[in-house]
Design a protein around this motif. Structure first.
Motif, PDB file in Angstrom:
ATOM      1  N   CYS A 103       0.038  -4.735   6.212  1.00 50.94           N
ATOM      2  CA  CYS A 103       0.774  -4.008   7.249  1.00 50.94           C
ATOM      3  C   CYS A 103      -0.115  -3.719   8.449  1.00 50.94           C
ATOM      4  O   CYS A 103       0.245  -2.928   9.305  1.00 50.94           O
ATOM      5  CB  CYS A 103       1.343  -2.716   6.682  1.00 50.94           C
ATOM      6  SG  CYS A 103       0.082  -1.621   5.998  1.00 50.94           S
ATOM      7  N   CYS A 143       0.832  -1.212   0.000  1.00 55.26           N
ATOM      8  CA  CYS A 143       0.000   0.000   0.000  1.00 55.26           C
ATOM      9  C   CYS A 143       0.860   1.253   0.000  1.00 55.26           C
ATOM     10  O   CYS A 143       0.332   2.354   0.059  1.00 55.26           O
ATOM     11  CB  CYS A 143      -0.898   0.005   1.230  1.00 55.26           C
ATOM     12  SG  CYS A 143       0.030   0.131   2.769  1.00 55.26           S
ATOM     13  N   GLY A 184      -1.531   2.048   4.466  1.00 54.00           N
ATOM     14  CA  GLY A 184      -2.275   1.206   5.407  1.00 54.00           C
ATOM     15  C   GLY A 184      -3.109   0.190   4.655  1.00 54.00           C
ATOM     16  O   GLY A 184      -3.919   0.544   3.809  1.00 54.00           O
ATOM     17  N   CYS A 185      -2.867  -1.102   4.965  1.00 54.89           N
ATOM     18  CA  CYS A 185      -3.634  -2.167   4.305  1.00 54.89           C
ATOM     19  C   CYS A 185      -3.583  -3.392   5.209  1.00 54.89           C
ATOM     20  O   CYS A 185      -3.050  -3.345   6.306  1.00 54.89           O
ATOM     21  CB  CYS A 185      -3.044  -2.478   2.934  1.00 54.89           C
ATOM     22  SG  CYS A 185      -1.448  -3.308   2.996  1.00 54.89           S
TER      23      CYS A 185
HETATM   24 ZN   LIG Z   1       0.124  -1.836   3.731  1.00 55.61          ZN
END
Ligand SMILES: [Zn+2]
Lengths: 348, 803
Positions: A279, A271, A275-276
């Motif tokens: 992670c 990402c 943020g995904c």
């Molecule tokens: Zn991520």
């Protein structure tokens, strides 16, 4: 009919014949018939003897002209026939290029070995040696020389397969470093090494735990090694494995054999830090541990900690492969399902 | 360690969002597992008052409740909790609310009666079972009487507090306390902590010495203190205390135990409370248990102790397992009036062993294992005593009973500015570094670029200069470090010869069509002992985790067969694997195995499947042998290789197995696995090879030297001969070579035939012999003469019929 007229008639008939010839054989026989020693042109030229002397050059040059014309007509026709022949052949030989190619029988390296190879090459290029060591190790090298005496609370962090009181399946590849430090002759230059290999933990196998996995530990000992050097080296690893745009961050951590100790996160390659799920919405993924070699570790290996110092890091190729390729079950690496292994065939 | 930012704000004031604070902590101190509020994910959960509670006409356990939720009309809610009662403040999940686990509550009917929502237990709004007060575990929760109907319940329950859950590394046990964490946060944000210190009000009527005489071996407990609180009433703790406990992940029990747990979280100091009335005599001793002593601990387990367990003993015997768990016989209960409160520092490695042996890992034992702040043992004791007195309306007997008391002094560590900059690769100034030490509230003196730092006892992890470097680095910020690469003398980076050959081997086999497998190094003893290439004892784990992984492998084939079986069971039938790895040979009488690099392959099914273009190629012995030959040849093993029929391998097909020798050196073997083994694995015919790679590596290699290509033409002759089936190709080839004459350059087998036109038990072999001379053109007559001689010899030696 004069010779000239004869020649003209001959030429016209011959040209007709030449230009309707369909194959090389025919054109060859035309050539032999027309221009050969027994051919009509020769015949005509022979008849020149009966002509008055003054007419001879005229007729002679006319005959030569006819012959040249026919020769070149034959050559042209021959070329033409060849062109037709080739294009006919090409036409006939047309194939379906969309049929599949014949598969090349080739095996391929295991995905974890590909990760290890990639990291080994990076470090060989920077003048590190690759050092192997035993998988059945002594408690002394696996723990004590790593500043982990028998009662140390951090020993709980890694459960160990013991064979006897003193022998165990190594839980890390850092004992190789201890063994190498003991032997290294610093008068011959700095120590720069990585030690890849299998390690074992007393764990129950599940999607995120495996009793067997791999590690690559790195170590540099010299007179002027800094933590900034460690940071630069770690950045290089992250970028080599996860892509040029990656950033790293260091966080304080604890390992008995390093002080300061850091945990290393790489900016999420999925990402780009937004943020995904990979992670866990932090933008960062924990990838390895590192630090400056603890003075006790140096002293135990007989190295003067006042003069020499250095850094060490340890990373898990299994974890790298899981992250890089989105593998969600570590057991896949050791079950060797062909359909799994064959998915990772791109190199470089 | 779960840190409530609300509690934290009592001690240090940093005005930042919890997420920001968490990120800062993570980058500067310890890892953060999670940042959350208990109210996260909940919706429309409000205070309700049960106005009327009536039995449900169609149920023997349900009740119909009229609940005031602050609206004009009360809601009718059906409730099945056994403790439902009228005129209580309860937790109500309104229609269209969301409770724990993302469950949506809707208006509905239960046994014919309308229910407009749900009255909730704490578990139903996200409390873990382990923190719910015992009396509410099996029912709904009652909020304080002053709770206002219709208002969200969260503030009443502390569910609106931000919790930062820290994953504290073993070295930072100072952060296993609110106060320690406050110091850390203050250092990070350059603030000052303000810590309350509760004053002890002692009763002067009597002295603790009248009640208790303590004796402690300082090896076991470097500090051992007790206070006595009399005339206490054991009861429920006030809600503020309960909230702090459950937000810290601890179940509230009663005011005495709750105070000890509260002080544990606050100071990181484990405490234990004894019912003084149940202690036999006045003498409390800290000693090692005697082998065979029995203690029933608070969890009702009867435990047999040994001489490595530290116990607290009274006149009759052990009453607590020090630092891990109290004894049942002196447990605080509703009838307790006098509390003996213990604060101590126990020997960390003994506590660690006890906790492991008895599988008693608790908040207390963990802190003793990692260390506690020796400077605040007495303060924690005083705070707890005063809180117990306050909450239990008791009085503190004057004086502290002392079994041992360790003096605490700051540790002094010196380091130069140069050393710091040299290790970190920075250009920090004296001021920057001094400021960092001051922020940490360390004492610091500076003398000619050398810092003498005096580290308070609350940071017992710091004792050497490297520890100070870490403090400087993390507070300065790892993000601020430059990123460079090691400079200094250049070193060559290359594989050694062994590593090079191992990697070549992998590539060769991959190019030959085999895919690399990485199997488990640990297997069963039976599988480890198969396909042995030399006699060896098994190397076994002393405490294996599973019966499948008990023994270090002594062959690679067993693992590859596991892999093949795994694939075949999943309908993948064409497999060509190789593995490169170590086997573990152990000699009788030795402990440590020798690790030998091997390489092995296993092939089954089709090597190449039929395509529209090609026919299929099944795997067989000769295909496998071709791979082995190619490998050996390419690795430079070219002379004196022999493949010898081998029928001695128990796991192999006796007629289809060859041992591989170079001269007299045994390199390994190849062939088809025994049908019994194939059956055991539920696989089809499988061909394998395993070679000792170490021997190949150490073997002298043929140097490759250029041979000029002959300018003179070669002459070939073919011979086909029928011989008895028992005669091997190798015998014929060596006969041809022996008798071929000096111009025989090459012998190639080009046909093998059995069947029609050949007698039973006979086979036909056809060879092409190539003659060539490097210096001259051969004459047909010469070749014919040589060839005739070979043919004659073949006839003679093998009774061959030339065809
Ligand atoms: Zn991520």
């Amino acid at each position: 009919m004069g010779l000239k007229d004869k020649l003209t008639e001959l030429k016209e008939n011959a040209l007709k014949e030449i230009n309707t010839a369909e194959d090389l054989k025919k054109i060859n026989s035309i050539r032999v018939n027309l221009l050969g020693k027994k051919g009509p042109i020769t015949e005509v030229l022979r008849g020149m003897r009966d002509l008055p002397k003054e007419e001879r050059p005229n007729v002679g040059s006319f005959a030569n002209k006819v012959r040249d014309e026919l020769t070149s007509a034959i050559a042209e026709r021959k070329e033409r026939i060849e062109i037709i022949k080739i294009s006919k052949r090409l036409e006939e030989e047309k194939i379906d290029v969309t049929l599949p190619g014949v598969p090349v029988k080739a095996g391929q390296p295991h995905i974890i070995m590909q990760v290890i190879d990639q990291i080994e090459k990076l470090f060989l290029g920077m003048g590190y040696q690759v050092v192997d060591g035993p998988e059945v190790e002594e408690d002394h090298y696996n723990f004590e020389m790593m500043n982990l005496p028998k009662d140390h609370p951090a020993r709980d962090m890694q459960d160990t397969f013991y064979i006897t009181d003193k022998l165990l399946m190594r839980t890390q590849t850092s004992p190789v470093q201890a063994r190498t430090m003991e032997k290294h002759d610093f008068s011959k230059g700095p120590l720069k090494m990585i030690s890849p290999g299998k390690v074992y933990r007393r764990d129950t196998d599940d999607a995120t735990h495996s009793h067997q996995f791999h590690q690559i530990e790195g170590l540099v000992i010299d007179k002027n090694i800094t933590m900034a050097d460690l940071k630069g080296t770690l950045q290089l690893i992250a970028r080599t494995v996860f892509g040029e745009e990656r950033e790293i961050r260091l966080r304080p951590s604890y390992f008995p054999f390093t002080e300061p100790s850091v945990e290393v996160d790489v900016s999420c390659f999925k990402c780009n830090g937004q943020g995904c799920s990979v992670c866990k919405n932090t933008g960062w993924i924990e990838v390895l541990g590192a630090g400056m070699v603890h003075p006790n570790v140096l002293k135990m290996s007989g190295i003067d900690a006042d003069i020499y110092g250095g850094f060490a890091f340890g990373l898990g190729p299994d974890r790298f492969a899981m992250l890089k390729y989105g593998v969600d079950d570590i057991r896949e690496f050791y079950l060797n399902d062909v359909r799994f292994l064959k998915q990772f065939s791109q190199r470089g | 360690m779960k840190i409530s930012t609300k509690w934290l704000s009592d001690y240090v004031n940093v005005d930042v969002e919890p997420q920001v604070l968490a990120e800062k902590i993570e980058r500067t101190a310890v890892e953060v597992d999670e940042v959350y509020r208990l109210e996260d994910g909940l919706k429309k959960i409000v205070v309700g008052e049960t106005l009327k509670v009536a039995a449900h006409p169609n149920s023997d356990h349900l009740h119909i409740c009229q609940v005031d939720v602050g609206e004009d009309e009360p809601l009718q809610i059906i409730c099945g909790a056994p403790n439902i009662a009228a005129h209580k403040k309860v937790i109500v999940a309104l229609p269209n609310s969301r409770i724990a686990g993302n469950v949506k509550i809707k208006r509905g009917k239960m046994r014919g009666e309308v229910s407009e929502g749900m009255i909730c237990a704490l578990q139903e709004i996200g409390f873990t079972e382990g923190v719910v007060p015992k009396k509410f575990v099996d029912g709904i929760y009652f909020l304080p009487d002053n709770a206002e109907p219709g208002k969200p319940v969260y503030p009443y329950l502390g569910m609106d507090e931000d919790i930062i859950d820290l994953d504290v590394t073993p070295n930072r046990a100072d952060m296993l306390s609110m106060r320690g964490t406050a110091y850390e946060i203050a250092a990070i944000y350059n603030k000052k902590v303000s810590l309350p210190h509760l004053e002890v009000k002692e009763s002067t009527k009597d002295n603790v010495a009248d009640y208790l005489k303590l004796k402690a071996d300082t090896e076991l407990a470097s500090t051992y203190l007790m206070r006595l609180i009399k005339n206490v009433t054991v009861k429920e703790s006030p809600l503020w205390l309960q909230k702090r406990l459950w937000n810290a992940g601890v179940r509230p029990l009663n005011n005495i135990v709750d105070v000890t747990n509260y002080v544990l979280m606050d100071y990181g100091q484990p405490l234990h409370s004894f019912d003084y009335g149940k202690i036999n005599g006045n003498n409390i001793t800290v000693r090692l248990a005697k082998a065979g002593e029995i203690l029933t601990t608070l969890d009702e387990q009867e435990r047999e102790l040994d001489e490595h367990d530290i116990v607290i003993a009274d006149d009759k015997g052990p009453i607590a397992l020090a630092g891990t768990m109290g004894g049942q016989s002196t447990e605080i209960d509703g009838g307790t009036t006098t509390v003996a409160l213990e604060a101590a520092v126990f020997n960390s490695s003994l506590i660690r062993k006890t906790a492991r042996r008895h599988n008693l890992h608790s908040e207390a034992s963990m802190r003793f294992e990692r260390g506690v702040n020796r400077a605040t043992v007495a303060e924690a004791l005083n705070t707890a005593a005063q809180l117990i007195a306050d909450l239990g309306e008791g009085e503190i007997v004057s004086g502290v009973a002392e079994g041992s008391l360790e003096a605490t002094t700051p540790v002094e560590v010196s380091i130069s500015l140069d050393k710091i900059n040299k290790v970190l690769g920075t250009d920090l100034t004296i001021d920057i570094v001094a400021d960092i030490f001051k922020r940490l509230e360390f004492g610091v003196e500076i003398n000619k670029n050398v810092f003498t730092v005096s580290v308070p006892p609350r940071r017992w992890d710091i004792s050497i200069p490297a520890d100070l470097i870490e403090e400087v680095a993390r507070i300065y910020g790892y993000d601020n470090l430059p990123a460079t690469l090691p400079k200094g003398e250049l070193t060559p980076g290359h594989y050694n010869y062994t590593q090079k050959i191992i990697r070549e081997t992998r590539q060769l086999l991959e190019a030959a069509g085999l895919t690399q497998a990485v199997s488990y190094g640990l297997t069963t003893t039976a599988k480890a002992q198969r396909f042995l290439m030399q006699p060896s004892e098994a190397t076994q784990l002393s405490f294996p985790m599973s019966s499948d992984r008990t023994t270090a492998r002594m062959n690679l084939i067993s693992g590859l067969l596991d892999d093949i079986a795994y694939n075949v069971a999943r309908k993948v039938k064409n497999i060509a694997f190789y593995e490169q790895g170590r086997v573990f040979y152990r000699e009788k009488g030795t402990e440590r195995p020798v690790e030998v690099e091997h390489v092995a392959g296993a092939l089954t099914g089709l090597f190449e499947t039929a395509t529209w273009h090609n026919t299929k190629t099944p795997v067989d012995f000769y295909l496998t042998k071709g791979i082995v030959e190619h490998l050996l040849h390419t690795l430079g093993v070219t002379e004196n290789i022999r493949y010898v029929q081998a029928n001695g391998h128990e796991e192999m097909h006796p007629g289809r197995t060859a041992d591989v020798y170079v001269g007299n050196e045994f390199l390994g073997f190849l062939g088809e696995i025994h049908p019994n083994i194939a059956k055991e694995y539920h696989i089809e015919r499988t061909y394998i090879f395993e070679l000792d790679l170490k021997k190949i590596i150490t073997m002298p290699k043929q140097l490759e030297i250029y041979t000029p290509i002959s300018k003179y033409p070669a002459i070939t002759r073919d011979v086909a001969l029928a011989v008895n089936k028992s005669i091997q190709n190798s015998e014929i080839v060596s006969c041809i070579r022996k008798n071929g004459g000096k111009n025989l350059a090459k012998v190639e087998l080009f046909d093998v035939y059995e069947g029609e036109h050949i007698a039973v038990n006979f086979k036909s072999l056809a060879y092409k012999l190539t003659y060539q001379n490097k210096k001259t053109t051969l004459l047909d007559e010469d070749v014919s003469k040589d060839f005739a001689k070979v043919v004659a010899e073949l006839k003679k030696e093998f009774d061959a019929e030339i065809r």
